[in-house]
Write a protein that holds these residues in place. Structure first.
Motif, PDB file in Angstrom:
ATOM      1  N   THR A 132      16.597 -13.617  -1.283  1.00 21.03           N
ATOM      2  CA  THR A 132      15.178 -13.728  -0.981  1.00 21.03           C
ATOM      3  C   THR A 132      14.363 -12.728  -1.795  1.00 21.03           C
ATOM      4  O   THR A 132      13.241 -13.031  -2.232  1.00 21.03           O
ATOM      5  CB  THR A 132      14.927 -13.507   0.522  1.00 21.03           C
ATOM      6  N   LEU A 133      14.905 -11.554  -2.009  1.00 20.24           N
ATOM      7  CA  LEU A 133      14.232 -10.567  -2.863  1.00 20.24           C
ATOM      8  C   LEU A 133      14.034 -11.125  -4.266  1.00 20.24           C
ATOM      9  O   LEU A 133      12.959 -11.007  -4.854  1.00 20.24           O
ATOM     10  CB  LEU A 133      15.047  -9.272  -2.930  1.00 20.24           C
ATOM     11  N   ARG A 134      15.078 -11.711  -4.802  1.00 20.48           N
ATOM     12  CA  ARG A 134      15.006 -12.259  -6.160  1.00 20.48           C
ATOM     13  C   ARG A 134      14.002 -13.408  -6.249  1.00 20.48           C
ATOM     14  O   ARG A 134      13.254 -13.518  -7.213  1.00 20.48           O
ATOM     15  CB  ARG A 134      16.401 -12.706  -6.615  1.00 20.48           C
ATOM     16  N   MET A 135      13.989 -14.248  -5.217  1.00 23.09           N
ATOM     17  CA  MET A 135      13.037 -15.363  -5.216  1.00 23.09           C
ATOM     18  C   MET A 135      11.606 -14.866  -5.067  1.00 23.09           C
ATOM     19  O   MET A 135      10.684 -15.396  -5.703  1.00 23.09           O
ATOM     20  CB  MET A 135      13.399 -16.361  -4.119  1.00 23.09           C
ATOM     21  N   SER A 136      11.412 -13.848  -4.239  1.00 20.23           N
ATOM     22  CA  SER A 136      10.067 -13.286  -4.065  1.00 20.23           C
ATOM     23  C   SER A 136       9.555 -12.706  -5.379  1.00 20.23           C
ATOM     24  O   SER A 136       8.385 -12.883  -5.743  1.00 20.23           O
ATOM     25  CB  SER A 136      10.087 -12.196  -2.986  1.00 20.23           C
ATOM     26  N   LEU A 173      -2.187 -23.660  -9.257  1.00 21.85           N
ATOM     27  CA  LEU A 173      -1.865 -23.598  -7.843  1.00 21.85           C
ATOM     28  C   LEU A 173      -0.893 -24.709  -7.462  1.00 21.85           C
ATOM     29  O   LEU A 173       0.067 -24.478  -6.707  1.00 21.85           O
ATOM     30  CB  LEU A 173      -3.135 -23.696  -6.987  1.00 21.85           C
ATOM     31  N   ASP A 174      -1.106 -25.905  -7.975  1.00 21.79           N
ATOM     32  CA  ASP A 174      -0.229 -27.012  -7.628  1.00 21.79           C
ATOM     33  C   ASP A 174       1.205 -26.736  -8.056  1.00 21.79           C
ATOM     34  O   ASP A 174       2.150 -26.944  -7.286  1.00 21.79           O
ATOM     35  CB  ASP A 174      -0.724 -28.310  -8.275  1.00 21.79           C
ATOM     36  N   THR A 175       1.376 -26.254  -9.290  1.00 15.85           N
ATOM     37  CA  THR A 175       2.721 -25.932  -9.777  1.00 15.85           C
ATOM     38  C   THR A 175       3.343 -24.815  -8.957  1.00 15.85           C
ATOM     39  O   THR A 175       4.529 -24.848  -8.619  1.00 15.85           O
ATOM     40  CB  THR A 175       2.667 -25.525 -11.258  1.00 15.85           C
ATOM     41  N   PHE A 176       2.511 -23.808  -8.611  1.00 16.11           N
ATOM     42  CA  PHE A 176       3.008 -22.682  -7.834  1.00 16.11           C
ATOM     43  C   PHE A 176       3.439 -23.124  -6.438  1.00 16.11           C
ATOM     44  O   PHE A 176       4.457 -22.662  -5.908  1.00 16.11           O
ATOM     45  CB  PHE A 176       1.938 -21.592  -7.741  1.00 16.11           C
ATOM     46  N   LEU A 177       2.674 -24.022  -5.827  1.00 16.37           N
ATOM     47  CA  LEU A 177       3.048 -24.533  -4.515  1.00 16.37           C
ATOM     48  C   LEU A 177       4.357 -25.319  -4.572  1.00 16.37           C
ATOM     49  O   LEU A 177       5.200 -25.213  -3.667  1.00 16.37           O
ATOM     50  CB  LEU A 177       1.928 -25.410  -3.951  1.00 16.37           C
ATOM     51  N   GLN A 178       4.546 -26.075  -5.648  1.00 14.10           N
ATOM     52  CA  GLN A 178       5.804 -26.811  -5.814  1.00 14.10           C
ATOM     53  C   GLN A 178       6.980 -25.834  -5.931  1.00 14.10           C
ATOM     54  O   GLN A 178       8.040 -26.025  -5.307  1.00 14.10           O
ATOM     55  CB  GLN A 178       5.730 -27.689  -7.071  1.00 14.10           C
ATOM     56  N   LEU A 179       6.796 -24.783  -6.730  1.00 15.16           N
ATOM     57  CA  LEU A 179       7.850 -23.785  -6.901  1.00 15.16           C
ATOM     58  C   LEU A 179       8.133 -23.080  -5.580  1.00 15.16           C
ATOM     59  O   LEU A 179       9.294 -22.860  -5.206  1.00 15.16           O
ATOM     60  CB  LEU A 179       7.432 -22.772  -7.970  1.00 15.16           C
ATOM     61  N   SER A 180       7.062 -22.734  -4.851  1.00 15.75           N
ATOM     62  CA  SER A 180       7.220 -22.051  -3.569  1.00 15.75           C
ATOM     63  C   SER A 180       7.978 -22.922  -2.567  1.00 15.75           C
ATOM     64  O   SER A 180       8.820 -22.430  -1.811  1.00 15.75           O
ATOM     65  CB  SER A 180       5.850 -21.683  -2.988  1.00 15.75           C
ATOM     66  N   ALA A 181       7.671 -24.217  -2.568  1.00 16.15           N
ATOM     67  CA  ALA A 181       8.357 -25.121  -1.654  1.00 16.15           C
ATOM     68  C   ALA A 181       9.852 -25.193  -1.966  1.00 16.15           C
ATOM     69  O   ALA A 181      10.693 -25.177  -1.060  1.00 16.15           O
ATOM     70  CB  ALA A 181       7.730 -26.513  -1.726  1.00 16.15           C
ATOM     71  N   GLY A 182      10.170 -25.274  -3.254  1.00 15.45           N
ATOM     72  CA  GLY A 182      11.581 -25.347  -3.651  1.00 15.45           C
ATOM     73  C   GLY A 182      12.349 -24.089  -3.277  1.00 15.45           C
ATOM     74  O   GLY A 182      13.460 -24.160  -2.726  1.00 15.45           O
ATOM     75  N   LEU A 183      11.754 -22.929  -3.555  1.00 20.79           N
ATOM     76  CA  LEU A 183      12.434 -21.670  -3.238  1.00 20.79           C
ATOM     77  C   LEU A 183      12.496 -21.449  -1.728  1.00 20.79           C
ATOM     78  O   LEU A 183      13.474 -20.900  -1.213  1.00 20.79           O
ATOM     79  CB  LEU A 183      11.726 -20.499  -3.929  1.00 20.79           C
ATOM     80  N   GLN A 184      11.447 -21.880  -1.018  1.00 18.01           N
ATOM     81  CA  GLN A 184      11.473 -21.735   0.440  1.00 18.01           C
ATOM     82  C   GLN A 184      12.576 -22.604   1.047  1.00 18.01           C
ATOM     83  O   GLN A 184      13.232 -22.198   2.019  1.00 18.01           O
ATOM     84  CB  GLN A 184      10.113 -22.126   1.038  1.00 18.01           C
ATOM     85  N   ALA A 185      12.803 -23.773   0.489  1.00 14.60           N
ATOM     86  CA  ALA A 185      13.883 -24.633   0.973  1.00 14.60           C
ATOM     87  C   ALA A 185      15.231 -23.936   0.806  1.00 14.60           C
ATOM     88  O   ALA A 185      16.091 -23.993   1.697  1.00 14.60           O
ATOM     89  CB  ALA A 185      13.868 -25.967   0.226  1.00 14.60           C
ATOM     90  N   LEU A 186      15.415 -23.263  -0.319  1.00  8.83           N
ATOM     91  CA  LEU A 186      16.654 -22.516  -0.543  1.00  8.83           C
ATOM     92  C   LEU A 186      16.777 -21.365   0.450  1.00  8.83           C
ATOM     93  O   LEU A 186      17.846 -21.117   1.009  1.00  8.83           O
ATOM     94  CB  LEU A 186      16.692 -21.983  -1.976  1.00  8.83           C
ATOM     95  N   ALA A 187      15.659 -20.648   0.657  1.00  8.50           N
ATOM     96  CA  ALA A 187      15.681 -19.518   1.588  1.00  8.50           C
ATOM     97  C   ALA A 187      15.969 -19.988   3.008  1.00  8.50           C
ATOM     98  O   ALA A 187      16.742 -19.374   3.748  1.00  8.50           O
ATOM     99  CB  ALA A 187      14.346 -18.778   1.527  1.00  8.50           C
ATOM    100  N   GLN A 188      15.345 -21.087   3.397  1.00  8.04           N
ATOM    101  CA  GLN A 188      15.495 -21.595   4.753  1.00  8.04           C
ATOM    102  C   GLN A 188      16.914 -22.087   5.029  1.00  8.04           C
ATOM    103  O   GLN A 188      17.370 -22.099   6.172  1.00  8.04           O
ATOM    104  CB  GLN A 188      14.495 -22.735   4.985  1.00  8.04           C
ATOM    105  N   ASP A 189      17.609 -22.443   3.961  1.00  8.10           N
ATOM    106  CA  ASP A 189      18.974 -22.951   4.081  1.00  8.10           C
ATOM    107  C   ASP A 189      20.014 -21.837   4.067  1.00  8.10           C
ATOM    108  O   ASP A 189      21.211 -22.091   4.182  1.00  8.10           O
ATOM    109  CB  ASP A 189      19.246 -23.942   2.937  1.00  8.10           C
ATOM    110  N   SER A 190      19.560 -20.585   3.944  1.00 10.70           N
ATOM    111  CA  SER A 190      20.493 -19.465   3.780  1.00 10.70           C
ATOM    112  C   SER A 190      21.014 -18.959   5.121  1.00 10.70           C
ATOM    113  O   SER A 190      20.313 -19.017   6.137  1.00 10.70           O
ATOM    114  CB  SER A 190      19.812 -18.312   3.040  1.00 10.70           C
ATOM    115  N   PRO A 191      22.234 -18.428   5.154  1.00 10.50           N
ATOM    116  CA  PRO A 191      22.767 -17.849   6.394  1.00 10.50           C
ATOM    117  C   PRO A 191      21.976 -16.620   6.839  1.00 10.50           C
ATOM    118  O   PRO A 191      21.883 -16.340   8.029  1.00 10.50           O
ATOM    119  CB  PRO A 191      24.205 -17.478   6.029  1.00 10.50           C
TER     120      PRO A 191
END
Length: 258
Positions: free
Chosen positions: A209-213, A225-243
């Motif tokens: 999460t540190l690296r993604m932030s 903003l649109d591209t940034f929101l897409q990137l944020s959604a993708g990284l958030q999906a990875l973070a949310q899936d983490s143990p």
């Protein structure tokens, strides 16, 4: 003798520029070692934060004036000098900027020229009262050839950066704090412990999460903003899936039951 000394405390690595006899002057010849160390740290996924500081009375006094004099004497072709920069000192900002973990500069004394640039390449900066910062290149008829003005403007804004670049005059630690160049001014003997405490606060969080932030912060100034929101959604999906996320939510709910 190595220019960069490396130490580790848990998840935090501290790099010390250790050439106090030259006040940690930095040049093309140091790029290979500097970059090699940074690349080694980058490949170690267990490292969560990095501290950069200097040995002795200075963070870094800047470029090697003796090497500059030799370059003048050699009358090297401009094309060769350009390649020296590309293959030499410019590799350092590229490597530091590519580093995915948070970086902290513990500025223990003067950070002049390339030393100022090096501090600005880090994500966070703490300074001792003796610290001074200067874009001193213009005083010797040069520009910031290591790309420092790219970083400086993002730290203090274009007008403050212009004042520093066009005058070459140093600013003290108090002004650096007022300008937002440093986050905190700490007594000299407490500087490295303060940087280590900050690094440990950072390292208490999940590595991925540190690296993604940090990646999001790096991309924000350059994307729509649109591209940034897409990137944020993708990284958030990875973070949310983490143990780590699941464990943190469970711990929060358990605390609520107490």
């Amino acid at each position: 003798m190595s220019f960069i000394e490396q130490a580790r405390d848990g998840d935090v690595v501290t790099l010390t520029m250790n050439r106090p006899q030259t006040r940690n002057a930095l040049g093309h010849a140091d790029a290979e070692e500097f970059v090699r160390v940074l690349e080694t740290v980058a490949l170690d996924r267990s490292v969560k934060a990095l501290i950069l500081t200097g040995a002795g009375s200075a963070f870094s006094a800047g470029g090697d004036i003796k090497a500059m004099a030799l370059t003048i004497e050699l009358r090297q072709a401009a094309a060769a000098t350009r390649l020296d920069y590309r293959e030499g000192i410019q590799r350092i900002p590229a490597a530091l900027h590519a580093l995915e973990i948070p970086t902290i500069a513990a500025v223990n004394g003067p950070a002049m020229g390339v030393g100022c640039d090096l501090a600005c390449m880090c994500d966070l900066r703490l300074a001792a009262p003796s610290a001074r910062f200067a874009q001193s290149f213009i005083k010797v008829g040069l520009i910031s050839g290591d790309g420092g003005l790219w970083f400086l403007q993002r730290v203090v804004g274009p007008q403050r950066a212009a004042e520093m670049a066009f005058t070459g005059d140093p600013i003290d630690a108090a002004k650096a704090l007022a300008w937002g160049l440093v986050a905190e001014v700490v007594e000299a003997e407490k500087l490295l412990p303060a940087a280590q405490r900050l690094a440990q606060r950072i390292a208490a969080n999940p590595a991925a999460t540190l690296r993604m932030s940090k990646r999001l912060m790096r991309e924000a100034p350059f994307t729509s903003l649109d591209t940034f929101l897409q990137l944020s959604a993708g990284l958030q999906a990875l973070a949310q899936d983490s143990p780590e996320h699941a464990a943190a939510v469970r711990a929060f709910l358990e605390r609520g039951k107490l």
